[in-house]
Enzyme design. Structure first.
Site, mmCIF file in Angstrom:
data_model
loop_
_atom_site.group_PDB
_atom_site.id
_atom_site.type_symbol
_atom_site.label_atom_id
_atom_site.label_comp_id
_atom_site.label_asym_id
_atom_site.label_seq_id
_atom_site.Cartn_x
_atom_site.Cartn_y
_atom_site.Cartn_z
ATOM 1 C CD GLU A 151 17.255 5.529 2.389
ATOM 2 O OE1 GLU A 151 16.324 5.789 3.428
ATOM 3 O OE2 GLU A 151 18.453 6.601 1.847
ATOM 4 C CG HIS B 264 17.763 17.083 2.676
ATOM 5 N ND1 HIS B 264 18.021 16.065 2.284
ATOM 6 C CD2 HIS B 264 16.284 17.407 2.262
ATOM 7 C CE1 HIS B 264 17.252 15.387 2.254
ATOM 8 N NE2 HIS B 264 15.969 15.436 2.568
ATOM 9 N NE ARG C 256 6.315 -4.214 24.148
ATOM 10 C CZ ARG C 256 5.561 -4.437 25.740
ATOM 11 N NH1 ARG C 256 4.193 -5.039 26.005
ATOM 12 N NH2 ARG C 256 6.664 -3.597 27.015
ATOM 13 C CE LYS D 132 13.854 6.174 4.220
ATOM 14 N NZ LYS D 132 14.815 7.149 3.712
ATOM 15 C CG HIS E 21 15.836 15.226 -1.518
ATOM 16 N ND1 HIS E 21 15.394 14.379 -3.151
ATOM 17 C CD2 HIS E 21 14.401 14.439 -0.938
ATOM 18 C CE1 HIS E 21 14.706 14.115 -3.258
ATOM 19 N NE2 HIS E 21 13.477 13.922 -1.921
ATOM 20 C CD GLU F 251 9.292 14.422 -3.221
ATOM 21 O OE1 GLU F 251 10.695 13.834 -3.937
ATOM 22 O OE2 GLU F 251 10.429 14.948 -2.657
ATOM 23 C CG ASN G 193 18.168 9.928 -1.010
ATOM 24 O OD1 ASN G 193 16.918 10.725 -0.154
ATOM 25 N ND2 ASN G 193 18.775 9.691 0.016
ATOM 26 N NE ARG H 42 13.529 3.828 1.204
ATOM 27 C CZ ARG H 42 12.842 3.779 1.500
ATOM 28 N NH1 ARG H 42 12.471 2.548 2.104
ATOM 29 N NH2 ARG H 42 11.610 4.233 2.296
ATOM 30 C CG HIS I 133 11.229 18.625 0.241
ATOM 31 N ND1 HIS I 133 12.005 17.934 0.588
ATOM 32 C CD2 HIS I 133 10.747 16.973 -0.094
ATOM 33 C CE1 HIS I 133 12.765 16.568 0.534
ATOM 34 N NE2 HIS I 133 11.717 16.218 -0.286
ATOM 35 C CE LYS J 104 9.111 6.092 -0.889
ATOM 36 N NZ LYS J 104 8.495 6.845 -0.605
HETATM 37 N N1 LIG Z 1 7.562 8.850 4.905
HETATM 38 C C1 LIG Z 1 8.334 9.220 4.033
HETATM 39 O O1 LIG Z 1 9.205 8.364 2.642
HETATM 40 C C2 LIG Z 1 8.325 10.449 3.417
HETATM 41 C C3 LIG Z 1 8.888 11.191 1.658
HETATM 42 C C4 LIG Z 1 8.678 12.501 1.876
HETATM 43 C C5 LIG Z 1 7.864 13.273 2.471
HETATM 44 N N2 LIG Z 1 7.880 13.578 3.668
HETATM 45 C C6 LIG Z 1 7.185 14.060 5.070
HETATM 46 O O2 LIG Z 1 6.464 14.432 4.348
HETATM 47 C C7 LIG Z 1 6.003 15.508 5.053
HETATM 48 C C8 LIG Z 1 5.641 16.145 3.884
HETATM 49 O O3 LIG Z 1 4.577 15.953 3.987
HETATM 50 P P1 LIG Z 1 3.162 16.657 3.348
HETATM 51 O O4 LIG Z 1 3.938 17.747 1.538
HETATM 52 O O5 LIG Z 1 1.879 16.744 2.535
HETATM 53 O O6 LIG Z 1 3.249 18.397 4.516
HETATM 54 P P2 LIG Z 1 1.579 18.717 5.590
HETATM 55 O O7 LIG Z 1 1.322 17.572 5.189
HETATM 56 O O8 LIG Z 1 2.656 20.044 5.956
HETATM 57 O O9 LIG Z 1 0.454 18.818 4.066
HETATM 58 C C9 LIG Z 1 0.779 20.505 3.366
HETATM 59 C C10 LIG Z 1 -0.103 21.021 3.352
HETATM 60 O O10 LIG Z 1 -1.327 20.977 3.416
HETATM 61 C C11 LIG Z 1 -2.476 20.611 3.648
HETATM 62 N N3 LIG Z 1 -3.575 19.898 2.950
HETATM 63 C C12 LIG Z 1 -2.891 18.403 2.772
HETATM 64 N N4 LIG Z 1 -3.971 17.968 2.492
HETATM 65 C C13 LIG Z 1 -4.710 18.840 2.061
HETATM 66 C C14 LIG Z 1 -5.848 19.140 0.990
HETATM 67 N N5 LIG Z 1 -6.662 18.049 0.536
HETATM 68 N N6 LIG Z 1 -6.937 20.160 0.898
HETATM 69 C C15 LIG Z 1 -6.023 21.768 1.142
HETATM 70 N N7 LIG Z 1 -5.393 21.096 2.082
HETATM 71 C C16 LIG Z 1 -4.457 20.235 2.370
HETATM 72 C C17 LIG Z 1 -1.465 20.423 5.234
HETATM 73 O O11 LIG Z 1 -2.585 20.734 5.748
HETATM 74 C C18 LIG Z 1 -0.897 21.197 4.958
HETATM 75 O O12 LIG Z 1 -0.756 22.502 5.127
HETATM 76 C C19 LIG Z 1 7.637 16.082 5.319
HETATM 77 O O13 LIG Z 1 7.036 16.169 6.915
HETATM 78 C C20 LIG Z 1 8.596 15.025 4.950
HETATM 79 O O14 LIG Z 1 9.512 14.801 5.911
HETATM 80 C C21 LIG Z 1 8.225 11.463 4.476
HETATM 81 ZN ZN LIG Z 2 11.435 14.348 -0.647
#
Ligand SMILES: NC(=O)c1ccc[n+]([C@@H]2O[C@H](COP(=O)([O-])OP(=O)(O)OC[C@H]3O[C@@H](n4cnc5c(N)ncnc54)[C@H](O)[C@@H]3O)[C@@H](O)[C@H]2O)c1
Ligand SMILES: [Zn+2]
Length: 356
Positions: free
Chosen positions: A233, A248, A118, A140, A244, A182, A241, A237, A260, A223
């Protein structure tokens, strides 16, 4: 030197070079038992160093779990596997989970922390630029379903976010560009000094730590200010987007072959063209120059058909219970976003055709 942003009254975000993770985190959370969640790229690079640093600071690391890198790990299957592994390791209710990786590890780890027993404490150790500028702040968390992205999750604020800039040394350049999309979005929405600071994007792309630090701090500060005003949201907030709505849809139509960051970049340029058309303001060149300086695309890819994008936008919209046409975020000028601007299918088609 590390920089610090406080997210509301809630938690600190620390950004800096050569951060001692154990020491930094222990200022916010009393050392105790913990587990580390990471992925198959970040794990081999950073997990042993983080573990040693935490142990030096008095933490007991019960388990290090590594998921395969990539979005496919943001699944119910991986979520269940992690919960079960933590249960087998007897991770206790008062333990802390460290999410060491990009946005995938952060979102998945956050959801695990929100629900295991929990809810246990969560610490974000972002390793991708996207996670540092965006996903580790805002609360999130969640996973994808085969039916769509981010359909299951929870809100959980971390205890602290510690972003060690040295982690970015190994990040592939296209992933840096993704994060910069971003950061550019936040600068355009925020305006002023944050916008001027986007001139540092090329240096940031080349790995200059000072430029990266400035962009990350500004993005988080912006942010955080928006999220503080609207944590769940309901309203403002939505401006996060920006770019986006079309972004998307382009991601989905490309079968996620367009990343993305690339899709949002194209989406922001399309929004700038919409702004020119609907608000009579022209910031198209500004968008294109900034995004191109991060090696991001500004034109709609030739194989993406406008009808497909409009259809995908319609599917996305069905996820909201209110049916009010496409609602866009547009910029009256940098620093003055307007949200909820109604846009018709025909207008979307026109700006996509115009932007090939
Ligand atoms: N929670 C939120 O508010 C929010 C906001 C934006 C995006 N997201 C989510 O985040 C995700 C995308 O995040 P991301 O772009 O970090 O993707 P990811 O976590 O897949 O990382 C991108 C790639 O980089 C690699 N990587 C990460 N750090 C590294 C490093 N220091 N050296 C070498 N390789 C490295 C990872 O293994 C992966 O292959 C999506 O699922 C998206 O929905 C969430
Ligand atoms: Zn985004």
């Amino acid at each position: 030197m590390a920089d610090r942003v406080n997210v509301g009254a809630g938690y600190p975000v620390i950004v800096g070079e050569k951060l001692d993770v154990g020491e930094t985190v222990s200022e916010a959370v009393e050392p105790g038992s913990c587990a580390i969640l990471t992925d198959s790229n970040a794990g081999p690079l950073f997990a042993s160093g983080v573990r040693a640093s935490l142990e030096d600071a008095g933490w007991s690391v019960v388990e290090t779990l590594e998921i395969p890198a990539g979005e496919t790990s943001k699944s119910l299957g991986a979520y269940a596997d992690i919960l079960r592994a933590l249960a087998r390791a007897n991770l206790a209710r008062d333990a802390t989970l460290f999410a060491l990786g990009g946005g995938v590890v952060g979102d998945l780890g956050g959801f695990v922390a929100a629900s295991y027993m929990r809810g246990i404490r969560l610490v974000m150790l972002p390793t991708s630029l996207l996670a540092m500028v965006d996903s580790s702040v805002g609360g999130k968390t969640g996973v994808d379903l085969p039916e769509g992205k981010n359909l299951v999750g929870a809100f959980l604020q971390p205890e602290i976010v510690a972003a060690n800039l040295d982690f970015l040394d190994t990040l592939p350049e296209n992933e840096t560009s993704n994060g910069l999309a971003e950061a550019i979005k936040m600068g355009l929405l925020a305006g002023g000094e944050y916008l001027t600071n986007l001139l540092r994007v090329p240096e940031a792309l080349a790995g200059d730590p000072e430029s990266l630090e400035k962009l990350i701090i500004h993005a988080i500060r912006y942010k955080a200010s928006i999220v503080a005003a609207d944590e769940r949201e309901g309203g403002v907030r939505a401006i996060l987007n920006y770019g986006h709505t079309i972004g998307h849809a382009i991601e989905a139509v490309s079968g996620y072959g367009t990343s993305h960051g690339e899709a949002v970049s194209v989406g922001m340029c399309a929004s700038a063209r919409l702004g020119r058309r609907k608000l009579g303001v022209d910031f198209v060149e500004l968008h294109e120059e900034l995004l191109a300086s991060a090696k991001l695309p500004t034109k709609v890819p030739p194989d993406i058909h406008p009808d497909g994008v409009i259809e995908a936008m319609g599917r996305d919209k069905k996820r909201s219970s209110k049916d009010e046409g496409h609602k866009f975020v547009l910029l009256e000028e940098p620093g003055s976003p307007r949200w909820g601007v109604a846009v018709s299918d025909a207008e979307v088609r026109e700006i996509l055709e115009e932007g090939r």
